[in-house]
Design a protein around this motif. Sequence first.
Motif, PDB file in Angstrom:
ATOM      1  N   SER A  39       1.045  -1.352   0.039  1.00 27.03           N
ATOM      2  CA  SER A  39       0.004  -0.104  -0.092  1.00 27.03           C
ATOM      3  C   SER A  39       0.732   1.330   0.111  1.00 27.03           C
ATOM      4  CB  SER A  39      -1.004   0.175   1.134  1.00 27.03           C
ATOM      5  OG  SER A  39      -0.002   0.184   2.472  1.00 27.03           O
ATOM      6  N   THR A  40       0.353   2.353  -0.299  1.00 32.08           N
ATOM      7  CA  THR A  40       0.954   3.599  -0.195  1.00 32.08           C
ATOM      8  C   THR A  40       0.056   4.472   0.847  1.00 32.08           C
ATOM      9  OG1 THR A  40       1.611   3.395  -2.515  1.00 32.08           O
ATOM     10  CG2 THR A  40       1.816   5.717  -1.550  1.00 32.08           C
ATOM     11  N   PRO A  41       0.663   4.690   2.010  1.00 27.92           N
ATOM     12  CA  PRO A  41      -0.199   5.561   3.007  1.00 27.92           C
ATOM     13  C   PRO A  41      -0.015   7.007   2.501  1.00 27.92           C
ATOM     14  CG  PRO A  41       1.685   3.978   3.889  1.00 27.92           C
ATOM     15  CD  PRO A  41       1.844   3.971   2.536  1.00 27.92           C
ATOM     16  N   VAL A  42      -1.216   7.654   3.130  1.00 28.19           N
ATOM     17  CA  VAL A  42      -0.989   9.075   2.633  1.00 28.19           C
ATOM     18  C   VAL A  42      -0.385   9.895   3.292  1.00 28.19           C
ATOM     19  CG1 VAL A  42      -2.829  10.953   2.720  1.00 28.19           C
ATOM     20  CG2 VAL A  42      -3.895   8.590   2.419  1.00 28.19           C
ATOM     21  N   ARG A  43       0.560  10.641   2.669  1.00 28.38           N
ATOM     22  CA  ARG A  43       1.933  11.182   3.085  1.00 28.38           C
ATOM     23  C   ARG A  43       1.329  12.215   4.254  1.00 28.38           C
ATOM     24  NH1 ARG A  43       6.343  13.572  -0.872  1.00 28.38           N
ATOM     25  NH2 ARG A  43       4.672  15.172  -1.017  1.00 28.38           N
ATOM     26  N   ALA A  44       0.490  13.058   4.034  1.00 25.76           N
ATOM     27  CA  ALA A  44      -0.014  14.060   4.724  1.00 25.76           C
ATOM     28  C   ALA A  44      -0.285  13.556   6.135  1.00 25.76           C
ATOM     29  CB  ALA A  44      -1.135  14.801   4.180  1.00 25.76           C
ATOM     30  N   ARG A  45      -0.732  12.390   6.357  1.00 19.66           N
ATOM     31  CA  ARG A  45      -1.095  12.107   7.630  1.00 19.66           C
ATOM     32  C   ARG A  45       0.310  11.428   8.437  1.00 19.66           C
ATOM     33  NH1 ARG A  45      -6.377   8.634   7.572  1.00 19.66           N
ATOM     34  NH2 ARG A  45      -6.108   8.917   9.819  1.00 19.66           N
ATOM     35  N   LEU A  46       1.376  11.306   7.767  1.00 13.80           N
ATOM     36  CA  LEU A  46       2.484  10.680   8.561  1.00 13.80           C
ATOM     37  C   LEU A  46       3.500  11.656   8.825  1.00 13.80           C
ATOM     38  CD1 LEU A  46       3.025   7.964   5.798  1.00 13.80           C
ATOM     39  CD2 LEU A  46       1.755   7.689   7.983  1.00 13.80           C
ATOM     40  N   ARG A  47       4.059  11.379  10.199  1.00 10.38           N
ATOM     41  CA  ARG A  47       5.273  12.247  10.760  1.00 10.38           C
ATOM     42  C   ARG A  47       6.344  11.252  10.989  1.00 10.38           C
ATOM     43  NH1 ARG A  47       2.090  15.142   8.812  1.00 10.38           N
ATOM     44  NH2 ARG A  47       0.865  16.707   9.755  1.00 10.38           N
ATOM     45  N   ALA A  48       7.522  12.037  10.807  1.00 13.36           N
ATOM     46  CA  ALA A  48       8.691  11.305  11.374  1.00 13.36           C
ATOM     47  C   ALA A  48       9.016  11.934  12.658  1.00 13.36           C
ATOM     48  CB  ALA A  48      10.116  11.660  10.446  1.00 13.36           C
ATOM     49  N   VAL A  49       9.097  10.763  13.591  1.00 14.93           N
ATOM     50  CA  VAL A  49       9.291  11.166  15.049  1.00 14.93           C
ATOM     51  C   VAL A  49      10.689  11.263  15.425  1.00 14.93           C
ATOM     52  CG1 VAL A  49       9.085  10.014  17.378  1.00 14.93           C
ATOM     53  CG2 VAL A  49       7.149   9.819  15.552  1.00 14.93           C
ATOM     54  N   GLN A  50      10.971  12.337  16.393  1.00  9.98           N
ATOM     55  CA  GLN A  50      12.236  12.570  16.926  1.00  9.98           C
ATOM     56  C   GLN A  50      12.142  12.605  18.348  1.00  9.98           C
ATOM     57  OE1 GLN A  50      12.560  16.833  15.298  1.00  9.98           O
ATOM     58  NE2 GLN A  50      13.522  16.111  13.538  1.00  9.98           N
ATOM     59  N   THR A  51      13.149  12.888  18.848  1.00  9.30           N
ATOM     60  CA  THR A  51      13.102  13.393  20.584  1.00  9.30           C
ATOM     61  C   THR A  51      13.691  14.608  20.858  1.00  9.30           C
ATOM     62  OG1 THR A  51      15.402  12.188  20.954  1.00  9.30           O
ATOM     63  CG2 THR A  51      13.442  10.760  20.779  1.00  9.30           C
ATOM     64  N   PRO A  52      13.527  15.193  22.075  1.00  7.61           N
ATOM     65  CA  PRO A  52      13.014  14.479  23.246  1.00  7.61           C
ATOM     66  C   PRO A  52      11.433  14.153  23.341  1.00  7.61           C
ATOM     67  CG  PRO A  52      13.390  16.663  23.853  1.00  7.61           C
ATOM     68  CD  PRO A  52      13.802  16.451  22.744  1.00  7.61           C
ATOM     69  N   GLN A  53      11.043  12.970  23.668  1.00  4.62           N
ATOM     70  CA  GLN A  53       9.561  12.676  23.910  1.00  4.62           C
ATOM     71  C   GLN A  53       9.316  13.185  25.223  1.00  4.62           C
ATOM     72  OE1 GLN A  53       8.619   8.900  22.768  1.00  4.62           O
ATOM     73  NE2 GLN A  53       9.243   9.144  20.551  1.00  4.62           N
ATOM     74  N   GLY A  54       8.245  13.744  25.556  1.00  2.00           N
ATOM     75  CA  GLY A  54       7.869  14.374  27.040  1.00  2.00           C
ATOM     76  C   GLY A  54       6.818  13.714  27.526  1.00  2.00           C
ATOM     77  N   PHE A  55       6.833  13.426  28.841  1.00  2.00           N
ATOM     78  CA  PHE A  55       5.611  12.808  29.565  1.00  2.00           C
ATOM     79  C   PHE A  55       5.376  13.009  30.958  1.00  2.00           C
ATOM     80  CE2 PHE A  55       8.180   9.964  26.663  1.00  2.00           C
ATOM     81  CZ  PHE A  55       7.196   9.343  26.008  1.00  2.00           C
ATOM     82  N   ASP A  56       4.051  13.051  31.185  1.00  2.00           N
ATOM     83  CA  ASP A  56       3.826  13.067  32.603  1.00  2.00           C
ATOM     84  C   ASP A  56       4.219  11.882  33.238  1.00  2.00           C
ATOM     85  OD1 ASP A  56       1.688  13.600  35.115  1.00  2.00           O
ATOM     86  OD2 ASP A  56       1.265  11.316  34.378  1.00  2.00           O
ATOM     87  N   ARG A  57       5.028  11.789  34.294  1.00  2.00           N
ATOM     88  CA  ARG A  57       5.765  10.777  34.760  1.00  2.00           C
ATOM     89  C   ARG A  57       4.994   9.682  35.306  1.00  2.00           C
ATOM     90  NH1 ARG A  57       9.825  10.898  40.036  1.00  2.00           N
ATOM     91  NH2 ARG A  57      10.294   8.829  40.091  1.00  2.00           N
ATOM     92  N   GLY A  58       3.826   9.825  35.777  1.00  2.00           N
ATOM     93  CA  GLY A  58       3.022   8.848  36.288  1.00  2.00           C
ATOM     94  C   GLY A  58       2.832   7.884  34.907  1.00  2.00           C
ATOM     95  N   THR A  59       2.293   8.635  33.938  1.00  2.78           N
ATOM     96  CA  THR A  59       1.927   7.813  32.726  1.00  2.78           C
ATOM     97  C   THR A  59       2.942   7.197  32.052  1.00  2.78           C
ATOM     98  OG1 THR A  59       0.244   9.545  32.125  1.00  2.78           O
ATOM     99  CG2 THR A  59       0.900   8.095  30.359  1.00  2.78           C
ATOM    100  N   LEU A  60       4.091   7.677  31.989  1.00  4.05           N
ATOM    101  CA  LEU A  60       5.340   6.892  31.533  1.00  4.05           C
ATOM    102  C   LEU A  60       5.580   5.728  32.379  1.00  4.05           C
ATOM    103  CD1 LEU A  60       7.528   6.615  29.262  1.00  4.05           C
ATOM    104  CD2 LEU A  60       8.879   8.399  30.642  1.00  4.05           C
ATOM    105  N   ALA A  61       5.720   6.002  33.803  1.00  4.72           N
ATOM    106  CA  ALA A  61       5.852   5.022  34.509  1.00  4.72           C
ATOM    107  C   ALA A  61       5.023   3.731  34.482  1.00  4.72           C
ATOM    108  CB  ALA A  61       5.925   5.366  36.173  1.00  4.72           C
ATOM    109  N   GLU A  62       3.737   3.971  34.317  1.00  3.92           N
ATOM    110  CA  GLU A  62       2.871   3.068  34.273  1.00  3.92           C
ATOM    111  C   GLU A  62       2.755   2.341  32.968  1.00  3.92           C
ATOM    112  OE1 GLU A  62      -2.026   2.402  33.751  1.00  3.92           O
ATOM    113  OE2 GLU A  62      -1.277   4.426  33.974  1.00  3.92           O
ATOM    114  N   ALA A  63       3.326   3.033  31.688  1.00  2.76           N
ATOM    115  CA  ALA A  63       3.579   2.323  30.357  1.00  2.76           C
ATOM    116  C   ALA A  63       4.643   1.410  30.781  1.00  2.76           C
ATOM    117  CB  ALA A  63       4.050   3.495  29.525  1.00  2.76           C
ATOM    118  N   HIS A  64       5.669   1.687  31.572  1.00  2.00           N
ATOM    119  CA  HIS A  64       6.949   0.780  31.550  1.00  2.00           C
ATOM    120  C   HIS A  64       6.521  -0.466  32.518  1.00  2.00           C
ATOM    121  CE1 HIS A  64      10.679   2.454  29.477  1.00  2.00           C
ATOM    122  NE2 HIS A  64       9.725   3.386  29.580  1.00  2.00           N
TER     123      HIS A  64
END
Length: 255
Positions: free
Chosen positions: A172-197
């Motif tokens: 398939s060919t995804p719609v480019r306008a809806r795509l993003r190339a992700v970078q860092t730093p990624q930021g988080f509420d600490r509780g949310t990130l800790a729960e994810a881990h």
Amino acid sequence: MSPMSQTPAGSSHSRTAAVIPAAGRGVRLGPGTPKALRALGGVPMLIHAVRAMAASRAVTLVVVVAPPDGAPEVKNLIDGHVLPEHTDYVVVPGGATRQESVKLGLDALPDDVSVVLVHDAARPLVPVDTVDSVIEAVRGGAPAVVPALPLADTVKEVEPGDGAGAPEPVLSTPVRARLRAVQTPQGFDRGTLAEAHERVAVDGEGATDDAGMVERLGAPVVVVPGHEEAFKVTRPLDMVLAEAVLARRRANDGF
């Protein structure tokens, strides 16, 4: 205090910390020194990455997660370079995967940290405006924030081949306008990130995208504009580009 009972991100008593997982060897840059310790403009990439986080006045602590057997070496390295007075740092040994290393970095944070940045050591040149925009979005109430750029290239989804260079069928060919190339730093509420881990198990080499772990919790993730200079130094050509960016900065800013 449990991760979910941290000071709310918008509190005036909260602190922002950055975790930099730097325990990998970076095999795509070739054998030898771990990627994070390769010199860029005569200074290890890791030092550039630490300084990039410390450039934000909101960041008061940087946790560097070192190779399991290299924490003393990394601490000595950082000791030899000047950081802003408002920023402290600690070095902790990492794990076998990036996911394990980020978790170890989270475990090292003091209780009054409520906003956490996770930053790739291999993105040494991220501008401070990008760092600040991520922090501002988390403090504004977003559980997870990712800097990202629109794609310049059309993307194809393919059926992966055997890696030997054989033609791969396009699915398939995804719609480019809806795509993003992700970078860092990624930021988080600490509780949310800790729960994810705690709750999200990733097999094999573990998670390479912390925001993706938060997505699997069902929590919202938002994107803010990234920056072209926040690219990841992975291959030798990236080092050439990074040296050019750094040389331009030094010519323009005089540092």
